[in-house]
Design a protein around this motif. Structure first.
Motif, PDB file in Angstrom:
ATOM      1  N   ILE A   1      41.769  40.151  53.376  1.00 41.90           N
ATOM      2  CA  ILE A   1      40.540  39.526  53.834  1.00 41.90           C
ATOM      3  C   ILE A   1      40.558  38.078  53.345  1.00 41.90           C
ATOM      4  CG2 ILE A   1      38.028  39.530  53.709  1.00 41.90           C
ATOM      5  CD1 ILE A   1      38.198  42.526  53.053  1.00 41.90           C
ATOM      6  N   TYR A   2      40.425  37.148  54.266  1.00 41.55           N
ATOM      7  CA  TYR A   2      40.372  35.735  53.884  1.00 41.55           C
ATOM      8  C   TYR A   2      39.007  35.412  53.293  1.00 41.55           C
ATOM      9  CZ  TYR A   2      44.766  34.935  56.288  1.00 41.55           C
ATOM     10  OH  TYR A   2      46.078  34.968  56.660  1.00 41.55           O
ATOM     11  N   LEU A   3      38.997  34.685  52.175  1.00 46.83           N
ATOM     12  CA  LEU A   3      37.725  34.329  51.541  1.00 46.83           C
ATOM     13  C   LEU A   3      36.872  33.446  52.440  1.00 46.83           C
ATOM     14  CD1 LEU A   3      38.709  33.773  47.805  1.00 46.83           C
ATOM     15  CD2 LEU A   3      37.761  35.804  48.885  1.00 46.83           C
ATOM     16  N   SER A   4      37.500  32.666  53.308  1.00 46.41           N
ATOM     17  CA  SER A   4      36.734  31.812  54.213  1.00 46.41           C
ATOM     18  C   SER A   4      35.954  32.624  55.245  1.00 46.41           C
ATOM     19  CB  SER A   4      37.649  30.801  54.906  1.00 46.41           C
ATOM     20  OG  SER A   4      38.638  31.465  55.669  1.00 46.41           O
ATOM     21  N   ASP A   5      36.271  33.907  55.378  1.00 47.28           N
ATOM     22  CA  ASP A   5      35.534  34.795  56.276  1.00 47.28           C
ATOM     23  C   ASP A   5      34.419  35.543  55.547  1.00 47.28           C
ATOM     24  OD1 ASP A   5      37.167  34.056  58.410  1.00 47.28           O
ATOM     25  OD2 ASP A   5      38.569  35.714  58.057  1.00 47.28           O
ATOM     26  N   ASP A  53      32.984  25.075  42.250  1.00 43.92           N
ATOM     27  CA  ASP A  53      32.807  26.428  41.713  1.00 43.92           C
ATOM     28  C   ASP A  53      32.362  27.313  42.869  1.00 43.92           C
ATOM     29  OD1 ASP A  53      32.121  28.745  40.318  1.00 43.92           O
ATOM     30  OD2 ASP A  53      30.868  27.723  38.852  1.00 43.92           O
ATOM     31  N   ILE A  54      33.194  28.295  43.226  1.00 46.43           N
ATOM     32  CA  ILE A  54      32.892  29.215  44.317  1.00 46.43           C
ATOM     33  C   ILE A  54      32.979  30.634  43.752  1.00 46.43           C
ATOM     34  CG2 ILE A  54      33.441  29.923  46.671  1.00 46.43           C
ATOM     35  CD1 ILE A  54      35.168  27.335  46.844  1.00 46.43           C
ATOM     36  N   ARG A  55      31.959  31.451  44.044  1.00 49.11           N
ATOM     37  CA  ARG A  55      31.924  32.813  43.504  1.00 49.11           C
ATOM     38  C   ARG A  55      31.696  33.831  44.613  1.00 49.11           C
ATOM     39  NH1 ARG A  55      28.546  31.799  37.878  1.00 49.11           N
ATOM     40  NH2 ARG A  55      29.520  29.785  37.450  1.00 49.11           N
ATOM     41  N   TYR A  56      32.416  34.955  44.489  1.00 41.98           N
ATOM     42  CA  TYR A  56      32.320  36.042  45.455  1.00 41.98           C
ATOM     43  C   TYR A  56      32.049  37.352  44.731  1.00 41.98           C
ATOM     44  CZ  TYR A  56      34.454  32.864  48.809  1.00 41.98           C
ATOM     45  OH  TYR A  56      34.710  31.802  49.629  1.00 41.98           O
ATOM     46  N   ASP A  57      31.251  38.204  45.339  1.00 40.65           N
ATOM     47  CA  ASP A  57      31.017  39.550  44.828  1.00 40.65           C
ATOM     48  C   ASP A  57      31.992  40.476  45.544  1.00 40.65           C
ATOM     49  OD1 ASP A  57      30.169  42.015  43.944  1.00 40.65           O
ATOM     50  OD2 ASP A  57      28.193  41.903  44.889  1.00 40.65           O
ATOM     51  N   LEU A  58      32.969  40.989  44.804  1.00 47.49           N
ATOM     52  CA  LEU A  58      33.977  41.878  45.379  1.00 47.49           C
ATOM     53  C   LEU A  58      33.655  43.346  45.133  1.00 47.49           C
ATOM     54  CD1 LEU A  58      37.230  39.950  44.411  1.00 47.49           C
ATOM     55  CD2 LEU A  58      35.859  39.752  46.494  1.00 47.49           C
ATOM     56  N   GLY A  59      32.657  43.606  44.319  1.00 47.61           N
ATOM     57  CA  GLY A  59      32.251  44.976  44.073  1.00 47.61           C
ATOM     58  C   GLY A  59      33.280  45.839  43.364  1.00 47.61           C
ATOM     59  N   GLY A  60      34.296  45.220  42.777  1.00 45.32           N
ATOM     60  CA  GLY A  60      35.312  45.981  42.051  1.00 45.32           C
ATOM     61  C   GLY A  60      36.299  46.708  42.945  1.00 45.32           C
ATOM     62  N   SER A  61      36.302  46.399  44.249  1.00 41.83           N
ATOM     63  CA  SER A  61      37.114  47.183  45.189  1.00 41.83           C
ATOM     64  C   SER A  61      38.421  46.527  45.629  1.00 41.83           C
ATOM     65  CB  SER A  61      36.276  47.501  46.434  1.00 41.83           C
ATOM     66  OG  SER A  61      35.935  46.315  47.115  1.00 41.83           O
ATOM     67  N   CYS A  62      38.718  45.325  45.167  1.00 41.75           N
ATOM     68  CA  CYS A  62      39.929  44.623  45.603  1.00 41.75           C
ATOM     69  C   CYS A  62      41.012  44.700  44.524  1.00 41.75           C
ATOM     70  CB  CYS A  62      39.613  43.174  45.930  1.00 41.75           C
ATOM     71  SG  CYS A  62      38.365  42.992  47.223  1.00 41.75           S
ATOM     72  N   ALA A  64      44.066  42.495  44.615  1.00 46.01           N
ATOM     73  CA  ALA A  64      44.862  41.282  44.402  1.00 46.01           C
ATOM     74  C   ALA A  64      44.204  40.075  45.063  1.00 46.01           C
ATOM     75  CB  ALA A  64      46.260  41.464  44.964  1.00 46.01           C
ATOM     76  N   PHE A  65      44.495  38.903  44.492  1.00 46.21           N
ATOM     77  CA  PHE A  65      44.086  37.616  45.049  1.00 46.21           C
ATOM     78  C   PHE A  65      45.347  36.792  45.250  1.00 46.21           C
ATOM     79  CE2 PHE A  65      43.464  33.082  44.212  1.00 46.21           C
ATOM     80  CZ  PHE A  65      42.559  32.757  45.209  1.00 46.21           C
ATOM     81  N   ALA A  66      45.406  36.044  46.365  1.00 49.17           N
ATOM     82  CA  ALA A  66      46.549  35.167  46.623  1.00 49.17           C
ATOM     83  C   ALA A  66      46.088  33.909  47.343  1.00 49.17           C
ATOM     84  CB  ALA A  66      47.600  35.890  47.460  1.00 49.17           C
ATOM     85  N   ALA A  67      46.782  32.807  47.090  1.00 48.57           N
ATOM     86  CA  ALA A  67      46.518  31.527  47.753  1.00 48.57           C
ATOM     87  C   ALA A  67      47.659  30.576  47.424  1.00 48.57           C
ATOM     88  CB  ALA A  67      45.201  30.926  47.280  1.00 48.57           C
ATOM     89  N   ASP A  68      47.762  29.506  48.193  1.00 43.33           N
ATOM     90  CA  ASP A  68      48.578  28.357  47.830  1.00 43.33           C
ATOM     91  C   ASP A  68      47.573  27.278  47.452  1.00 43.33           C
ATOM     92  OD1 ASP A  68      50.916  29.661  48.485  1.00 43.33           O
ATOM     93  OD2 ASP A  68      51.123  28.722  50.436  1.00 43.33           O
ATOM     94  N   VAL A  69      47.728  26.678  46.280  1.00 48.07           N
ATOM     95  CA  VAL A  69      46.767  25.677  45.829  1.00 48.07           C
ATOM     96  C   VAL A  69      47.438  24.321  45.651  1.00 48.07           C
ATOM     97  CG1 VAL A  69      45.291  27.406  44.726  1.00 48.07           C
ATOM     98  CG2 VAL A  69      47.032  26.241  43.355  1.00 48.07           C
ATOM     99  N   ALA A 138      43.540  31.430  51.023  1.00 48.37           N
ATOM    100  CA  ALA A 138      42.919  32.216  49.945  1.00 48.37           C
ATOM    101  C   ALA A 138      42.461  33.564  50.505  1.00 48.37           C
ATOM    102  CB  ALA A 138      41.731  31.460  49.353  1.00 48.37           C
ATOM    103  N   ARG A 139      42.934  34.636  49.868  1.00 47.13           N
ATOM    104  CA  ARG A 139      42.644  35.976  50.387  1.00 47.13           C
ATOM    105  C   ARG A 139      42.652  37.009  49.288  1.00 47.13           C
ATOM    106  NH1 ARG A 139      47.519  33.985  50.908  1.00 47.13           N
ATOM    107  NH2 ARG A 139      49.382  35.277  50.698  1.00 47.13           N
ATOM    108  N   VAL A 140      42.020  38.128  49.566  1.00 49.27           N
ATOM    109  CA  VAL A 140      41.987  39.254  48.638  1.00 49.27           C
ATOM    110  C   VAL A 140      42.471  40.496  49.376  1.00 49.27           C
ATOM    111  CG1 VAL A 140      40.220  38.379  47.064  1.00 49.27           C
ATOM    112  CG2 VAL A 140      39.518  39.590  49.127  1.00 49.27           C
ATOM    113  N   ALA A 141      43.113  41.374  48.633  1.00 46.01           N
ATOM    114  CA  ALA A 141      43.551  42.666  49.178  1.00 46.01           C
ATOM    115  C   ALA A 141      42.504  43.700  48.794  1.00 46.01           C
ATOM    116  CB  ALA A 141      44.919  43.037  48.613  1.00 46.01           C
TER     117      ALA A 141
END
Length: 143
Positions: A1-5, A53-62, A64-69, A138-141
């Protein structure tokens, strides 16, 4: 899931709004251009400007996080900043100082059980001029 979505809990940016799927532009939403790091364009990601500073609520269900910075190509060789990834108040990743001369830095970290994912960009210890920071792809699994 892309964080931008996803909708962030918080999105603070040093200049203008955080841009979704574009680099940081000027003061208005949607005025950025394609995210580009070291000549490679990205269709997805978050364009910011230090400090951010950007924050997301993942609910403990993801898992991995990945991105190129890195510093967006529009800043040229200028810009100096650092990227941090936090999970539930714990520092999980710190890029150290990066400049416009540096290639993109791939980030791949485990975030199993993390509820709040926080993406932070600091000014790298100098002023914030040219500090256009990209979280490219930027994305999370998540299940």
């Amino acid at each position: 899931i892309y964080l931008s979505d996803m909708t962030p809990l918080l999105a603070e940016n040093g200049f203008g709004p955080v841009e979704r799927d574009a680099s940081n532009g000027e003061a208005n939403q949607g005025d950025g251009v394609q995210i580009t790091l070291n000549g490679t364009g990205y269709g997805k990601g978050l364009g910011t400007h230090a400090p951010s500073d950007i924050r997301y609520d993942l609910g403990g269900s993801c898992s991995a996080f990945a991105a190129d910075v890195g510093v967006d190509d529009e800043a040229g060789t200028y810009g100096a900043l650092s990227f941090e990834v936090w999970g539930d108040g714990n520092l999980l990743f710190d890029s150290g100082p990066l400049t416009g001369d540096d290639p993109p830095l791939p980030v791949h970290i485990g975030i199993a059980g993390v509820h709040e994912l926080r993406l932070v960009v600091t000014d790298g210890g100098d002023w914030t001029d040219y500090d256009h920071a990209d979280w490219a792809d930027a994305r999370v699994a998540c299940p």
